[in-house]
Scaffold this motif. Structure first.
Motif, PDB file in Angstrom:
ATOM      1  N   LEU A 122       0.788  -1.226   0.000  1.00  0.00           N
ATOM      2  CA  LEU A 122       0.000   0.000   0.000  1.00  0.00           C
ATOM      3  C   LEU A 122       0.820   1.277   0.000  1.00  0.00           C
ATOM      4  CD1 LEU A 122      -2.767  -1.128   2.528  1.00  0.00           C
ATOM      5  CD2 LEU A 122      -2.830  -1.119   0.011  1.00  0.00           C
ATOM      6  N   ILE A 123       2.035   1.221   0.449  1.00  0.00           N
ATOM      7  CA  ILE A 123       2.801   2.447   0.674  1.00  0.00           C
ATOM      8  C   ILE A 123       3.022   3.218  -0.625  1.00  0.00           C
ATOM      9  CG2 ILE A 123       5.102   1.434   0.396  1.00  0.00           C
ATOM     10  CD1 ILE A 123       5.963   3.167   2.818  1.00  0.00           C
ATOM     11  N   GLY A 124       2.895   4.527  -0.550  1.00  0.00           N
ATOM     12  CA  GLY A 124       3.146   5.362  -1.722  1.00  0.00           C
ATOM     13  C   GLY A 124       4.629   5.668  -1.847  1.00  0.00           C
ATOM     14  N   PHE A 125       5.126   5.704  -3.081  1.00  0.00           N
ATOM     15  CA  PHE A 125       6.564   5.900  -3.265  1.00  0.00           C
ATOM     16  C   PHE A 125       7.021   7.290  -2.800  1.00  0.00           C
ATOM     17  CE2 PHE A 125       6.529   2.595  -6.869  1.00  0.00           C
ATOM     18  CZ  PHE A 125       6.576   1.576  -5.928  1.00  0.00           C
ATOM     19  N   ASP A 126       6.060   8.234  -2.753  1.00  0.00           N
ATOM     20  CA  ASP A 126       6.442   9.572  -2.281  1.00  0.00           C
ATOM     21  C   ASP A 126       6.859   9.536  -0.815  1.00  0.00           C
ATOM     22  OD1 ASP A 126       3.858   8.729  -1.827  1.00  0.00           O
ATOM     23  OD2 ASP A 126       3.095  10.782  -1.563  1.00  0.00           O
ATOM     24  N   GLN A 127       6.407   8.481  -0.098  1.00  0.00           N
ATOM     25  CA  GLN A 127       6.800   8.370   1.313  1.00  0.00           C
ATOM     26  C   GLN A 127       8.196   7.757   1.470  1.00  0.00           C
ATOM     27  OE1 GLN A 127       2.692   6.558   2.056  1.00  0.00           O
ATOM     28  NE2 GLN A 127       3.496   6.915   4.123  1.00  0.00           N
ATOM     29  N   MET A 128       8.809   7.414   0.360  1.00  0.00           N
ATOM     30  CA  MET A 128      10.067   6.660   0.452  1.00  0.00           C
ATOM     31  C   MET A 128      11.303   7.553   0.405  1.00  0.00           C
ATOM     32  SD  MET A 128       9.254   3.366   0.577  1.00  0.00           S
ATOM     33  CE  MET A 128      10.773   2.603   0.110  1.00  0.00           C
ATOM     34  N   LYS A 129      11.158   8.806   0.451  1.00  0.00           N
ATOM     35  CA  LYS A 129      12.282   9.752   0.528  1.00  0.00           C
ATOM     36  C   LYS A 129      13.352   9.481  -0.519  1.00  0.00           C
ATOM     37  CE  LYS A 129      11.879  10.431   5.478  1.00  0.00           C
ATOM     38  NZ  LYS A 129      12.356   9.625   6.591  1.00  0.00           N
ATOM     39  N   ARG A 130      12.976   9.256  -1.722  1.00  0.00           N
ATOM     40  CA  ARG A 130      13.896   9.090  -2.836  1.00  0.00           C
ATOM     41  C   ARG A 130      14.920   7.963  -2.622  1.00  0.00           C
ATOM     42  NH1 ARG A 130      16.211  14.738  -3.860  1.00  0.00           N
ATOM     43  NH2 ARG A 130      15.424  15.141  -1.790  1.00  0.00           N
ATOM     44  N   ALA A 131      14.537   6.925  -1.819  1.00  0.00           N
ATOM     45  CA  ALA A 131      15.432   5.767  -1.703  1.00  0.00           C
ATOM     46  C   ALA A 131      15.238   4.951  -2.983  1.00  0.00           C
ATOM     47  CB  ALA A 131      15.087   4.932  -0.467  1.00  0.00           C
ATOM     48  N   LYS A 132      16.053   5.279  -3.994  1.00  0.00           N
ATOM     49  CA  LYS A 132      15.814   4.748  -5.337  1.00  0.00           C
ATOM     50  C   LYS A 132      15.822   3.229  -5.394  1.00  0.00           C
ATOM     51  CE  LYS A 132      17.478   8.069  -8.707  1.00  0.00           C
ATOM     52  NZ  LYS A 132      18.782   8.407  -9.290  1.00  0.00           N
ATOM     53  N   ARG A 133      16.813   2.638  -4.752  1.00  0.00           N
ATOM     54  CA  ARG A 133      16.929   1.166  -4.813  1.00  0.00           C
ATOM     55  C   ARG A 133      15.754   0.482  -4.145  1.00  0.00           C
ATOM     56  NH1 ARG A 133      23.337   0.242  -3.681  1.00  0.00           N
ATOM     57  NH2 ARG A 133      23.978   1.772  -5.218  1.00  0.00           N
ATOM     58  N   GLN A 134      15.317   1.063  -3.029  1.00  0.00           N
ATOM     59  CA  GLN A 134      14.183   0.457  -2.324  1.00  0.00           C
ATOM     60  C   GLN A 134      12.914   0.575  -3.163  1.00  0.00           C
ATOM     61  OE1 GLN A 134      13.917   1.818   1.737  1.00  0.00           O
ATOM     62  NE2 GLN A 134      16.118   1.516   2.081  1.00  0.00           N
ATOM     63  N   ILE A 135      12.757   1.728  -3.808  1.00  0.00           N
ATOM     64  CA  ILE A 135      11.581   1.901  -4.661  1.00  0.00           C
ATOM     65  C   ILE A 135      11.618   0.897  -5.803  1.00  0.00           C
ATOM     66  CG2 ILE A 135      10.444   3.490  -6.291  1.00  0.00           C
ATOM     67  CD1 ILE A 135      11.340   5.764  -4.403  1.00  0.00           C
ATOM     68  N   HIS A 136      12.810   0.720  -6.382  1.00  0.00           N
ATOM     69  CA  HIS A 136      12.978  -0.256  -7.464  1.00  0.00           C
ATOM     70  C   HIS A 136      12.580  -1.656  -6.983  1.00  0.00           C
ATOM     71  CE1 HIS A 136      14.671  -2.534 -10.741  1.00  0.00           C
ATOM     72  NE2 HIS A 136      15.520  -3.145  -9.928  1.00  0.00           N
ATOM     73  N   ALA A 137      13.019  -2.012  -5.796  1.00  0.00           N
ATOM     74  CA  ALA A 137      12.698  -3.343  -5.261  1.00  0.00           C
ATOM     75  C   ALA A 137      11.195  -3.488  -5.061  1.00  0.00           C
ATOM     76  CB  ALA A 137      13.443  -3.570  -3.941  1.00  0.00           C
ATOM     77  N   LEU A 138      10.561  -2.466  -4.542  1.00  0.00           N
ATOM     78  CA  LEU A 138       9.118  -2.540  -4.321  1.00  0.00           C
ATOM     79  C   LEU A 138       8.379  -2.683  -5.655  1.00  0.00           C
ATOM     80  CD1 LEU A 138       8.450   0.143  -1.519  1.00  0.00           C
ATOM     81  CD2 LEU A 138       8.570  -2.343  -1.305  1.00  0.00           C
ATOM     82  N   GLU A 139       8.873  -1.966  -6.663  1.00  0.00           N
ATOM     83  CA  GLU A 139       8.227  -2.075  -7.988  1.00  0.00           C
ATOM     84  C   GLU A 139       8.299  -3.496  -8.517  1.00  0.00           C
ATOM     85  OE1 GLU A 139       8.803   2.381  -9.938  1.00  0.00           O
ATOM     86  OE2 GLU A 139      10.379   0.888 -10.153  1.00  0.00           O
ATOM     87  N   ILE A 140       9.489  -4.056  -8.425  1.00  0.00           N
ATOM     88  CA  ILE A 140       9.663  -5.430  -8.909  1.00  0.00           C
ATOM     89  C   ILE A 140       8.719  -6.371  -8.160  1.00  0.00           C
ATOM     90  CG2 ILE A 140      11.275  -7.385  -9.051  1.00  0.00           C
ATOM     91  CD1 ILE A 140      12.056  -5.247 -10.964  1.00  0.00           C
ATOM     92  N   LEU A 141       8.689  -6.244  -6.841  1.00  0.00           N
ATOM     93  CA  LEU A 141       7.866  -7.163  -6.061  1.00  0.00           C
ATOM     94  C   LEU A 141       6.371  -6.928  -6.303  1.00  0.00           C
ATOM     95  CD1 LEU A 141       9.926  -7.420  -2.755  1.00  0.00           C
ATOM     96  CD2 LEU A 141       9.447  -9.249  -4.379  1.00  0.00           C
ATOM     97  N   ARG A 142       6.003  -5.740  -6.647  1.00  0.00           N
ATOM     98  CA  ARG A 142       4.583  -5.498  -6.950  1.00  0.00           C
ATOM     99  C   ARG A 142       4.179  -6.204  -8.237  1.00  0.00           C
ATOM    100  NH1 ARG A 142       3.422   0.699  -4.835  1.00  0.00           N
ATOM    101  NH2 ARG A 142       3.665   0.107  -2.650  1.00  0.00           N
ATOM    102  N   GLU A 143       5.136  -6.408  -9.120  1.00  0.00           N
ATOM    103  CA  GLU A 143       4.830  -7.172 -10.343  1.00  0.00           C
ATOM    104  C   GLU A 143       4.768  -8.675 -10.081  1.00  0.00           C
ATOM    105  OE1 GLU A 143       7.789  -6.042 -13.214  1.00  0.00           O
ATOM    106  OE2 GLU A 143       7.300  -3.921 -12.937  1.00  0.00           O
ATOM    107  N   HIS A 144       5.257  -9.087  -8.908  1.00  0.00           N
ATOM    108  CA  HIS A 144       5.287 -10.520  -8.578  1.00  0.00           C
ATOM    109  C   HIS A 144       4.629 -10.740  -7.225  1.00  0.00           C
ATOM    110  CE1 HIS A 144       8.600  -9.961 -11.462  1.00  0.00           C
ATOM    111  NE2 HIS A 144       8.251 -11.168 -11.891  1.00  0.00           N
ATOM    112  N   PRO A 145       3.309 -10.781  -7.217  1.00  0.00           N
ATOM    113  CA  PRO A 145       2.580 -10.830  -5.936  1.00  0.00           C
ATOM    114  C   PRO A 145       2.942 -12.048  -5.075  1.00  0.00           C
ATOM    115  CG  PRO A 145       1.070 -10.770  -7.836  1.00  0.00           C
ATOM    116  CD  PRO A 145       2.443 -10.756  -8.391  1.00  0.00           C
TER     117      PRO A 145
END
Ligand code: ADP
Ligand code: ZN
Ligand code: ZN
Length: 740
Positions: free
Chosen positions: A134-157
């Protein structure tokens, strides 16, 4: 699931040289049902972290519950060992007076001894938590790698395994950071276990048993719970076929089988024989496996994924989901006894394991130990015999060749050479046995008789030719070949006596038309070397095999019709009281390589002692009569099987220290020994008084009854443990097989 109460104390066995367990508290959130005996744990110990085994769970510690440390963690969700192995390890620790933690460490595959990975085959899968989804990426303080990881995992439920994530350039550190924020979680996936059982277990049909074999098989498969059998069958009598059919019966009951073989006996040939017969999975344990391969086999046996485990000594401790039968082939073999550290005998522990499981155990041999024969003859074991070779093979014919005053060519009499030549020309193979590897046992100065002794041992150095060097077979020390005598500076140094290398050279010169194949520890060191040699022998071409006892065991060479033993005299006059027994066993085993095919075999024994009484009995009346005579001698001496022995060994770099120490122990022990009717002899120097720079002494304890010996040993070990301190190396050897 229950949590541990205030009264849950774990007794942990640790790999330290102390004969006790250590009490710890479980972590408060550990489910109690995971605290099973046999489970690996990590615990703080002094400044270190050690891997130990839960030995028991108790309500109170005798060290005071308040002083206990808490374990660092459980390493596995399921116990490495079942109850029966926990009990077996405890039994062995008591009987051999060895620290329990070290017994467990021996029983585990190397990778589980000192690594905290789980033994289970788990792969970690990462997936998003509710919050992570549920978390919005804007809450992630530009942690690019973490956002990338979340994106990947969202594609693989369903989540992704670690290696795949790596492919998406997601690093473990990133995942851990996300885990700390509660955005992702780990899930341990276990591959499904494939049980070994299947409808059709055989891959080939069994042989039709002859009458002797049928009589032997029947009681083994009669399903009567714990029963020890001694299957005494001459070489080539078809013992293995009896094992195979007994195992088939066991598998049909839904139970696994464990087969122990000697170290050198586990040839590819043996394994193939089992694999050809059975369609269900068979795994092997031997010294050529990597640690990883061992762990895989171990895991499969434990999980019930394999039907049969075939292995050397340490396979005795292999956990099996549902073990139904144990077979110890060539039970007389010395490799069943571990000769350092935890000095257990796998053959004897096989009996104990079978008793704990209430299953049959079969000890098989053509030349059983006097102990096993005694057990069989006194009715403790059921005695099964196979007196004839199976199939068409006939028993070999023995010929004693008196070499007194004979002119020998390279240690071989003319009659022997003539016979060899005739057989080779007729397309047969010949085996020449000599129990000494290297080129020559001594390199001696021809002018003054000087020879090089190992600087660290009381032993001369063996001369090797290829590569040229001097080698101590006791401590492995190696030196270049000296160019001149250490005493008179003469350069006339000559190799004296015969080893396998020299025999190989000489035979190559004498029989240039036929290949000479040498088999000893130096030619078979690498994994494939032995198989390559064996393949060549099995191709059936006429050739000469030269080898040490490695050649004597278990091999089936149908083309060999002549076995020659160059020198058996050394074995008839050795200092060790068991030497005669071992010589006879070796002789019968090596003879058993002859004439296993259609042609009758001959065994030629060269000796200066043609009238030696034990040799006479052995050859004219057979091993059984020989064993009876030797057993009667032992009865007079009160030696095993008519008495029980233990050795207390000590060694020190100072020439006096070990002897003085054992002297004190002996004085201290005498009164109790007399009360228990146990004799204590010594201290005496060991057969090899100096080995690897250390001076070695021993006390021998002898008793008519096992319990008295055990009781005295318990007191002795306690005293030695207290007094020895750190400087002195010492060990206990219960039921020693050599006095060295
Ligand atoms: P051991 O284990 O006693 O040395 P093996 O089981 O290796 O003997 O048997 C020796 C040889 O005899 C092997 O080639 C085996 O195939 C053969 N053999 C064993 N039993 C029979 C049988 N009942 N009929 C025919 N050949 C047999
Ligand atoms: Zn040495
Ligand atoms: Zn000299």
């Amino acid at each position: 699931m229950g949590k541990p109460g205030s009264h849950t104390i774990i007794q942990v066995a640790l790999p330290v040289p102390l004969r006790r367990t250590f009490d710890y508290l479980p972590k408060p959130d550990t489910p109690v049902n995971l605290l099973q005996p046999g489970t690996r744990v990590k615990v703080p110990f002094g400044k270190r972290q050690l891997i130990g085994i839960i030995h028991g769970v108790i309500p109170h510690s005798s060290y005071g519950d308040d002083n206990l440390k808490t374990i660092t963690g459980l390493l596995d969700e399921e116990a490495a060992f079942g109850d029966e192995l926990v009990t077996l390890c405890q039994w062995a620790a008591n009987y051999y007076h060895h620290p329990l933690g070290d017994v467990y460490a021996h029983a585990l595959p190397t990778l589980l001894r000192n690594k905290d990975d789980s033994w289970e085959e788990v792969s970690t899968r990462w997936r998003l938590t509710q919050k992570g989804r549920l978390i919005g990426f804007d809450q992630m303080k530009r942690a690019k790698r973490q956002i990338h990881a979340l994106e990947i995992l969202r594609e693989h439920p369903d989540g992704l395994h670690q290696p795949l994530l790596k492919g998406f350039e997601v690093e473990p550190a990133t995942l851990r950071a996300l885990q700390d924020k509660g955005l992702v979680e780990q899930h341990a996936d276990r591959p499904p276990r494939q049980h070994w059982w299947q409808e059709h277990m055989l891959a080939e049909s069994p042989l039709t048993l002859n009458e002797e074999q049928r009589h032997a098989l029947q009681p083994i498969i009669a399903n009567q719970g714990f029963r020890p059998f001694l299957l005494e069958g001459v070489t080539g009598s078809g013992k293995t076929e009896v094992y195979l059919q007994a195992i088939h019966h066991c598998l049909q009951q839904g139970k696994q089988a464990l087969v122990l073989v000697p170290e050198i006996g586990l040839t590819p040939q043996t394994l193939h024989r089992f694999q050809h017969r059975f369609a269900v999975p068979v795994v092997s344990f031997h010294s050529h496996l990597s640690d990883r391969e061992r762990l895989t086999s171990w895991r499969k046996a434990r999980n019930g994924e394999v039907a049969i485990v075939l292995g050397t000594r340490s396979a005795l401790f292999c956990p099996m989901e549902n073990l139904g039968m144990i077979i110890v082939d060539e039970e007389h073999d010395l490799s069943y006894k571990q000769q350092e550290g935890f000095r257990y005998n796998a053959r004897d522990l096989a009996i104990i394991r079978a008793r704990l499981l209430d299953i049959p155990v079969v000890l098989g041999s053509a030349t059983p130990t006097l102990e096993s024969l005694h057990n069989a003859r006194s009715g403790r074991y059921e005695h099964l015999t196979l007196n004839r070779r199976a199939g068409k093979a006939m028993p070999p014919h023995f010929r004693v060749l008196d070499i007194r005053q004979k002119a020998l060519t390279h240690g071989m009499a003319p009659e022997l050479l003539t016979d060899m030549e005739a057989r080779l020309k007729a397309g047969r193979q010949v085996l020449v046995f000599i129990n000494r590897r290297g080129y020559a046992p001594v390199l001696m100065c021809h002018d003054c008789g000087w020879f090089k002794e190992c600087p660290h041992c009381d032993h001369r150095m063996t001369c090797h030719a290829n590569p040229a060097h001097l080698h101590c077979h006791h401590c492995n020390h190696q030196l270049a070949i000296p160019r001149y005598c250490g005493n008179c500076k003469s350069t006339d140094l000559r190799p004296i006596g015969m080893g396998t290398e020299r025999l190989e050279d000489n035979l190559t010169a004498l029989f240039p038309k036929f290949p000479v194949i040498r088999i000893d520890r130096d030619t078979t060191g690498r994994k494939e070397a032995m198989s390559r040699h064996l393949e060549r022998i099995h191709s059936g071409e006429p050739c000469i095999l030269v080898g040490t006892q490695m050649l004597a065991k278990g091999h089936h060479f149908p083309k060999v019709t002549l076995v020659a033993v160059c020198d058996i005299d050394a074995g008839l006059f050795a200092a060790d009281f068991r030497a005669t027994e071992h010589t006879a066993q070796l002789l019968m085993q090596v003879a058993g390589r002859s004439g296993r095919g259609a042609d009758q075999g001959t065994v030629i024994l060269q000796t200066h002692q043609p009238a030696h009484p034990l040799l006479q009995t052995l050859l004219s009346e057979g091993y059984g009569a020989f064993a009876t005579e030797l057993t009667n001698e032992r009865r007079l001496l009160g030696m095993p099987p008519y008495g029980y022995l233990a050795l207390l060994r000590a060694e020190s770099s100072d020439p006096r220290q070990a002897a003085q120490f054992l002297n004190q122990i002996e004085h201290w022990l005498q009164p109790q020994a007399q009360a228990l009717n146990v004799e204590v002899w010594g201290p005496a120097p060991a057969l090899m008084p100096k080995k690897a720079r250390r001076y070695r002494f021993q006390l021998m304890l002898r008793a008519e009854q096992r319990p008295a010996l055990q009781q005295l040993l318990k007191q002795a070990v306690k005293k030695v443990e207290q007094d020895a301190g750190h400087r002195l190396k010492w060990s206990v050897d219960v039921d020693p097989v050599t006095l060295d």
